[in-house]
Write an enzyme that holds these catalytic residues in place. Structure first.
Site, short mmCIF file in Angstrom:
data_model
loop_
_atom_site.label_atom_id
_atom_site.label_comp_id
_atom_site.label_asym_id
_atom_site.label_seq_id
_atom_site.Cartn_x
_atom_site.Cartn_y
_atom_site.Cartn_z
N PHE A 1 0.85 -1.18 0.00
CA PHE A 1 0.00 0.00 0.00
C PHE A 1 0.89 1.24 0.00
O PHE A 1 2.06 1.15 0.36
CB PHE A 1 -0.89 0.02 1.25
CG PHE A 1 -2.36 0.02 0.96
CD1 PHE A 1 -3.02 -1.14 0.60
CD2 PHE A 1 -3.10 1.21 1.03
CE1 PHE A 1 -4.38 -1.13 0.34
CE2 PHE A 1 -4.46 1.21 0.76
CZ PHE A 1 -5.10 0.04 0.41
N GLN B 1 -7.35 14.95 3.56
CA GLN B 1 -6.68 14.08 2.60
C GLN B 1 -7.49 13.98 1.31
O GLN B 1 -8.66 13.61 1.35
CB GLN B 1 -6.51 12.68 3.18
CG GLN B 1 -5.95 11.69 2.17
CD GLN B 1 -5.39 10.45 2.84
OE1 GLN B 1 -6.13 9.51 3.08
NE2 GLN B 1 -4.12 10.45 3.15
C1 LIG Z 1 -14.43 4.55 0.25
C2 LIG Z 1 -13.49 4.50 1.41
C3 LIG Z 1 -12.53 3.51 1.51
C4 LIG Z 1 -11.66 3.46 2.59
N1 LIG Z 1 -10.73 2.46 2.64
C5 LIG Z 1 -9.89 2.40 3.71
C6 LIG Z 1 -8.94 1.34 3.81
O1 LIG Z 1 -8.84 0.47 2.95
N2 LIG Z 1 -8.13 1.32 4.88
C7 LIG Z 1 -8.20 2.26 5.87
O2 LIG Z 1 -7.44 2.18 6.83
N3 LIG Z 1 -9.11 3.25 5.80
C8 LIG Z 1 -9.96 3.34 4.76
N4 LIG Z 1 -10.88 4.36 4.70
C9 LIG Z 1 -11.03 5.27 5.83
C10 LIG Z 1 -11.84 4.64 6.93
O3 LIG Z 1 -12.83 3.81 6.37
C11 LIG Z 1 -12.55 5.65 7.81
O4 LIG Z 1 -11.68 6.64 8.19
C12 LIG Z 1 -13.07 4.97 9.05
O5 LIG Z 1 -13.90 3.90 8.68
C13 LIG Z 1 -13.80 5.89 10.00
O6 LIG Z 1 -14.36 5.11 11.03
P1 LIG Z 1 -14.98 5.72 12.34
O7 LIG Z 1 -15.33 4.59 13.23
O8 LIG Z 1 -14.07 6.76 12.88
O9 LIG Z 1 -16.26 6.48 11.86
P2 LIG Z 1 -17.49 6.05 10.90
O10 LIG Z 1 -17.41 4.67 10.43
O11 LIG Z 1 -17.64 7.13 9.91
O12 LIG Z 1 -18.72 6.09 11.91
C14 LIG Z 1 -19.23 7.28 12.41
C15 LIG Z 1 -20.40 6.99 13.27
O13 LIG Z 1 -20.86 8.19 13.89
C16 LIG Z 1 -22.25 8.28 13.78
N5 LIG Z 1 -22.64 9.68 13.78
C17 LIG Z 1 -22.08 10.72 13.11
N6 LIG Z 1 -22.73 11.86 13.39
C18 LIG Z 1 -23.72 11.54 14.25
C19 LIG Z 1 -24.71 12.28 14.94
N7 LIG Z 1 -24.83 13.59 14.83
N8 LIG Z 1 -25.53 11.62 15.78
C20 LIG Z 1 -25.42 10.28 15.95
N9 LIG Z 1 -24.51 9.54 15.33
C21 LIG Z 1 -23.67 10.16 14.50
C22 LIG Z 1 -22.60 7.56 12.51
O14 LIG Z 1 -23.92 7.10 12.55
C23 LIG Z 1 -21.60 6.41 12.52
O15 LIG Z 1 -22.12 5.35 13.27
C24 LIG Z 1 -11.75 4.43 3.60
C25 LIG Z 1 -12.69 5.43 3.51
C26 LIG Z 1 -13.54 5.50 2.41
C27 LIG Z 1 -14.46 6.66 2.28
#
Ligand SMILES: Cc1cc2nc3c(=O)[nH]c(=O)nc-3n(C[C@H](O)[C@H](O)[C@H](O)COP(=O)(O)OP(=O)(O)OC[C@H]3O[C@@H](n4cnc5c(N)ncnc54)[C@H](O)[C@@H]3O)c2cc1C
Ligand code: SF4
Ligand code: SF4
Ligand code: FES
Lengths: 589, 236
Positions: free
Chosen positions: A120, A240
Site C-alpha cells: 500500500f 486528505q
Molecule cells: C471509500 C473509502 C474507503 C476506505 N478504505 C480504507 C482502507 O482500505 N483502509 C483504511 O485504513 N481506511 C480506509 N478508509 C477510511 C476509513 O474507512 C474511515 O476513516 C473509518 O472507517 C472511519 O471510522 P470511524 O469509526 O471513525 O467512523 P465512521 O465509520 O464514519 O462512523 C461514524 C459513526 O458516527 C455516527 N454519527 C455521526 N454523526 C452523528 C450524529 N450527529 N448523531 C449520531 N450519530 C452520528 C454515525 O452514525 C456512525 O455510526 C476508507 C474510507 C472511504 C471513504
C-alpha cells in the site's frame, strides 16, 4: 425547560457506531453498562465502505517490523504526527489484528492459511528502501468485514444500541463531560444520556467538498458539537485528497488497486509517477500522488475531451485476479464510470477522502482540552477515537490502511480507558439546564419558515470548499472562501424546514448537518489560511515549502464564548514511548 | 429515453395522513447512467423537501436504501434509471416490513432475526497465539455469503416472511450458514437447533424470490439447502 426529555443512565456512552465506536463499545461492555448512539444502524456506518486493507507488520509474506511501520507513519505524516502515539499504534497492530481474526473477521489468506497482505502507498521495508506487503485485507471489502464482525461481537456482548438517534449537544458540568443530548429520528423526542464517560467516535467531515468519497452522513457533527463547547479541532487544515476518486463521481477506487499492480497514466500513456517518486512510484503517499496528478493535468497532459483527469490501468493483472482480489472495485467502476476495468482503464481524479486531524487526544485517547489550555491537559470523562480523533498518528497526511488500524487500536484503548475511568468515579450530576442549547437549536430549525432550504445552500457550500480550499490553496482563494462562507452562514438565519413531522424528519436532520458543515468549513478555512507553508495534505501555491521553524506544530481551532472562531497551536510530541525519535527530514520517496 | 422520468412515490406520514397515497414527480435525467438515488435527492433538494428515505454510503455497501421500484426490490444508489426501461416508475418501501414513513420501513424485526441465529464466531477450544490458519479453499467457502450488506431486499421479497411473522427469513439463514461453514467456528450445536425450529429452514418453499431480489447477487437458497443438509446429517 418546558419540553419533555427522556433520561437514560449508562456508565459509558459511545457517540458513533463505526469501527472505532463499536470496538470501544464491545470492550467497555465487558466491564460496565455501555450504550452506543448512532444516526444510522451500526452496519450502515461509513466504515462499511473501507476497501483496501488494514496495516500491521505481521510479516506473513516477507520480513517486516513495527519500527519500519512506525517510521513510515511518521514520515508519511510529514512529521506532524505525535511519535508516542505512532509507536503505540504500530507496536500493538499485530496483536490487535490477530484479535480481529479471532473474533471472526474473514481475511483473505496466503497459500499457507495465514492472513494475506498486500503493498500500500507509503508502506516500506527498512525505512524507505522498497514497498512492503503490510496491508491485511478481505478482498476489497476490509471495512465491511471489520464493521460487521465488530457489530456482531458487540451484539454478543449485549451492548445497548440506540440507532437512528441524532446527537445534538455534548453535556458538560464543572469542566467534566457527562453526557449527550439526542433526538430520536424515528419517533421524535429528546433524550439525555447521562454518563460517567463519553467516547466520541463520530467519523469524518468530507461531505463539505463537492467531490468526495464519503457517505452522506459524514458531515463533521462531532467536530461542531465539540467546538460549541470550546473543545478544539486539531490540524483542521489537513484534509486528505485521495488520488483515485472516480472521475466526476468521487467514489473511491482503493489504493489496493495500485498495491496489486495498477498504474497511473497520463494522456501520452506515460507512467508519470516514475518522475515524481522514483523509488516507490505509484505507491507514493496520497498527498504526493494527488498533487502529481493535478500537475499533469495543469501541464496539459490530462485525458478526455476536457483533458481534466488521468487513467488508472489495472487490466494487465488479468480478469481472474481482478475478480478475486478487487471484485467491489469492478462493480463500482461499472456503475459510476461505465467502465469494465478488466478491459479498460478507470478515469480518476483526486477526491476529498479523510479528515487527518480531529479532536486532540493523548495516546491513551483522553481528550486534550486544546485552545487556551496547557498543551497536554485532559478533560475528565472525555475520550475520542477513529476519524473524529487525533492522537495524532496521521499528522499532515495519513497513510492508507492506517485509519482502520487507528479504529482498532485507539477504539479499543478508548473502550478500556473509558470503562476504567467510569468504574473509578461516580456520576457528575447534570448541569441545571443540561440540553437546553441543543433543544433550542433543533427547535429553531424545526420551526423555521424563512427562505433558504438545504439543497441550494449545500450546493453553494460544497462548491466553495472544492474550488477555493482544494488540493492547491492560495491566500487569495481562501480569503474569498472565508467571505463566501460568512454569507452562507447568514443564510441559516433565514432558513426553512417545510417538514414539521416528528417521525423520520430527514429534512430536519439535513438542516442540522448543514449547520454543522458550515461551522466545520469555516474552522478549516481559518486554519488553512494561517498555515503559511506546504505540508502533507495542505499544499499552498504561495508557500510551496515546508517551514519547520514556524509550523512544526498542531493547530487548534474552536469557538470562543462569543461564538468567534479562534486558532492556537500546540507542540508536536516528538518523543516516542521507548525508541529514539525519528528526526525531521526532507520527505522524498 | 425522454429527458424526464416520472417518479410515482408512496407517501405516508402517520402524524398527518389517514392513509398512504402516491405523489408524482418529474425527475430530470441529467447524465447517462443517472442513479435512482440521484433522482430521489433531486426531488428532495429541489422539489419537495419533505420526502423521507434512507441512504448512507451511496455505493451499494451499507444496505440502507432498499426500495421497491415497479415491483422489484433494489438499492436506489446502485440502480441506473435507464436500466429500468420505463419512464414511469412506481416507488414503494420494501414490502413485508411495517412502514414508518414514506420510503422508510421499520427494520428492527429484520435485525432481531439476524441476531437470533448467533451471527458470530463461537469457539469452545482456546485460540492460538497466532491467527487461526484457514486454507484458501476453506476461506473460499465464505464467498457468496460474507458479502451480505443486510439490506433486507431478500427477506422483503419472501412470501413465507410476509405470511409468518416468526419466520427467520433468507437473510438470517445466509448469515447462519456463513458461520456454520467457517472452518474456525465451533457453534453448530448451538445454532442448528434454532434453524431446525418450526420457524427455521423447513418453512422455506424454495421459490427463489430472495435470490432474484439480492442486489449483491448472493444466493440465500444455497445456504438454506446447505443448512438442511447439515440438519439431516445430524438427524435433528
Ligand atoms: C471509500 C473509502 C474507503 C476506505 N478504505 C480504507 C482502507 O482500505 N483502509 C483504511 O485504513 N481506511 C480506509 N478508509 C477510511 C476509513 O474507512 C474511515 O476513516 C473509518 O472507517 C472511519 O471510522 P470511524 O469509526 O471513525 O467512523 P465512521 O465509520 O464514519 O462512523 C461514524 C459513526 O458516527 C455516527 N454519527 C455521526 N454523526 C452523528 C450524529 N450527529 N448523531 C449520531 N450519530 C452520528 C454515525 O452514525 C456512525 O455510526 C476508507 C474510507 C472511504 C471513504
Ligand atoms: S426461497 Fe425460501 S427464503 Fe427464499 S424467498 Fe423463497 S421461501 Fe423465502
Ligand atoms: S442476502 Fe442480499 S438481499 Fe439479503 S440482506 Fe444480504 S445483501 Fe441484502
Ligand atoms: S446507500 Fe448504502 S447501499 Fe445504497
Amino acid at each position: 425547560m418546558s419540553v419533555k426529555i427522556e433520561y437514560h443512565k449508562f456508565d459509558v456512552v459511545v457517540f458513533g457506531a463505526g469501527g472505532a465506536g463499536l470496538n470501544a463499545a464491545q470492550v467497555a461492555s465487558q466491564y460496565c453498562s455501555t450504550a452506543v448512539i448512532s444516526e444510522v444502524y451500526p452496519t450502515r456506518s461509513h466504515t462499511i465502505s473501507a476497501q483496501g486493507g488494514i496495516s500491521a507488520a505481521l510479516g506473513n509474506l516477507e520480513e517486516d517490523h513495527w519500527h519500519w511501520h512506525m517510521f513510515d507513519t511518521v514520515k508519511g505524516s510529514d512529521y506532524l504526527a505525535d511519535q508516542d502515539a505512532c509507536e503505540y499504534m504500530t507496536k500493538l497492530a499485530p496483536q490487535y489484528i490477530i484479535e480481529l481474526e479471532h473474533i471472526g473477521v474473514p481475511f483473505s489468506r496466503t497459500p499457507e492459511g495465514k492472513i494475506a497482505q498486500r503493498p500500500f502507498g507509503g508502506h516500506t521495508a527498512e525505512f524507505g528502501k522498497r514497498p512492503v506487503k503490510r496491508a491485511c485485507y478481505a478482498a476489497d471489502r476490509t471495512g465491511h468485514v471489520m464493521l460487521q464482525t465488530l457489530y456482531e461481537k458487540a451484539v454478543a456482548q449485549k451492548t445497548q444500541f440506540f440507532s437512528e438517534f441524532y446527537v445534538l449537544e455534548l453535556l458538560v458540568n464543572d469542566g467534566a463531560v457527562n453526557g449527550l443530548l439526542c433526538w430520536d429520528i424515528q419517533n421524535g423526542g429528546f433524550h439525555i444520556f447521562h454518563a460517567k464517560a463519553v467516547v466520541f467516535a463520530s467519523g469524518g467531515c468530507c461531505r463539505i467538498f463537492k467531490t468526495n468519497s464519503n457517505a452522506h452522513i459524514n458531515t463533521g457533527d462531532g467536530l461542531a458539537v465539540a467546538m460549541r463547547k470550546g473543545f478544539s479541532w486539531s490540524d483542521a487544515e489537513f484534509i486528505q485528497f485521495h488520488p483515485t476518486g472516480i472521475y466526476l463521481a468521487g467514489n473511491l477506487i482503493t489504493e489496493g488497486v495500485r498495491g496489486e499492480g495498477g498504474i497511473l497514466l497520463n494522456a501520452n500513456g506515460e507512467r508519470f509517477m516514475e518522475k515524481y517518486a522514483p523509488t516507490i512510484k505509484d505507491l507514493a503517499p496520497r498527498d504526493i500522488v494527488s498533487r502529481s496528478m493535478v500537475k499533469e493535468v495543469l501541464a496539459g497532459r490530462g485525458v478526455g475531451p476536457k483533458k481534466d483527469h488521468v487513467l488508472l490501468k489495472i487490466d494487465h493483472i488479468g480478469a481472474e485476479a481482478i475478480m478475486e482480489k478487487l471484485p467491489g472495485i469492478h462493480e463500482l467502476a461499472l456503475v459510476f464510470a461505465g467502465v469494465d476495468c478488466t478491459k479498460e482503464p478507470i478515469p480518476v481524479m483526486p477526491t476529498a477522502h479523510y479528515q487527518n486531524g480531529g479532536i486532540p487526544t493523548n495516546y491513551k485517547t483522553h481528550v486534550i482540552k486544546g485552545f487556551g489550555s496547557n498543551p497536554e491537559e485532559t478533560v475528565p470523562g472525555f475520550f475520542a477515537a477513529g476519524e473524529i480523533a487525533s492522537a495524532s498518528v496521521h499528522g499532515a497526511n495519513r497513510l492508507g490502511t492506517n485509519s482502520l488500524l487507528d479504529l482498532v487500536v485507539f477504539g479499543r484503548t478508548a473502550g478500556e480507558e473509558a470503562a476504567k475511568y467510569a468504574n473509578s468515579i461516580s456520576f457528575v450530576p447534570l448541569a441545571e439546564n443540561a440540553g437546553q442549547e441543543g433543544v433550542e437549536l433543533l427547535q429553531k430549525f424545526l420551526n423555521s419558515n424563512g427562505e433558504n432550504t438545504f439543497g441550494p445552500v449545500y450546493e453553494e457550500l460544497r462548491t466553495v470548499m472544492e474550488t477555493n480550499v482544494g488540493v492547491f490553496r492560495t491566500e487569495e482563494l481562501m480569503t474569498e472562501a472565508k467571505e463566501k462562507l460568512q454569507v452562507i452562514k447568514t443564510k441559516m438565519d433565514n432558513f426553512r424546514v417545510n417538514d414539521k413531522s416528528s417521525i423520520y424528519n430527514l429534512e430536519l436532520i439535513e438542516a442540522l448537518e448543514l449547520n454543522n458543515m458550515i461551522l466545520v468549513s469555516q474552522a478549516l478555512t481559518e486554519c488553512a489560511l494561517l498555515r503559511k507553508e506546504s505540508r502533507g495534505g495542505h499544499a499552498r501555491e504561495d508557500y510551496p515549502e515546508r517551514d519547520d521553524a514556524n509550523f512544526l506544530k498542531h493547530s487548534e481551532v474552536t469557538l470562543d464564548k462569543d461564538g468567534n472562531i479562534v486558532v492556537g497551536y500546540r507542540p508536536v510530541r516528538m518523543k516516542p514511548l521507548t525508541v529514539e525519535p525519528f528526526p525531521v527530514k526532507p520527505r522524498v520517496y | 429515453m425522454s429527458k424526464f422520468v416520472t417518479f410515482e412515490i408512496f407517501r405516508y406520514d402517520p402524524e398527518k395522513d389517514k392513509e398512504p397515497y402516491y405523489q408524482t414527480y418529474k425527475v430530470e435525467i441529467r447524465r447517462p447512467g443517472m442513479l435512482m438515488l440521484e433522482g430521489l435527492n433531486q426531488i428532495k433538494w429541489e422539489q419537495d423537501t419533505t420526502l423521507a428515505f434512507r441512504r448512507s454510503c451511496r455505493e451499494g455497501v451499507c444496505g440502507s436504501d432498499g426500495i421497491n421500484v415497479n415491483g422489484v426490490n433494489m438499492l436506489s444508489c446502485m440502480t441506473k434509471i435507464e436500466d429500468l426501461g420505463s419512464d414511469h416508475l412506481v416507488i414503494q418501501p420494501l414490502p413485508g416490513m411495517p412502514v414508518m414513513r414514506d420510503l422508510v420501513t421499520d427494520v428492527d424485526d429484520f435485525f432481531e432475526k439476524f441476531i437470533t441465529v448467533k451471527p458470530y464466531l463461537i469457539r469452545k477450544s482456546p485460540a492460538p497465539d497466532k491467527e487461526f490458519y484457514q486454507s484458501p479453499e476453506d476461506r473460499k467457502k465464505l464467498d457468496g455469503l460474507y458479502e451480505c450488506i443486510l439490506c433486507g431486499c431478500c427477506s422483503s421479497s419472501c412470501p413465507s416472511y410476509w405470511a409468518d411473522k416468526k419466520y427467520l427469513g433468507p437473510n438470517a439463514f445466509l448469515r447462519a450458514y456463513r458461520y456454520l461453514i467457517d472452518s474456525r467456528d465451533e457453534g453448530a450445536e448451538e445454532r442448528l437447533p434454532i434453524l431446525n425450529d418450526k420457524n427455521g429452514v423447513w418453512r422455506c418453499h424454495t421459490i427463489y424470490n430472495c435470490v432474484e431480489a439480492c442486489p449483491k447477487e448472493l444466493n440465500p437458497t444455497k445456504a438454506i439447502v446447505g443448512i438442511r443438509q447439515m440438519l439431516l446429517e445430524r438427524q435433528y
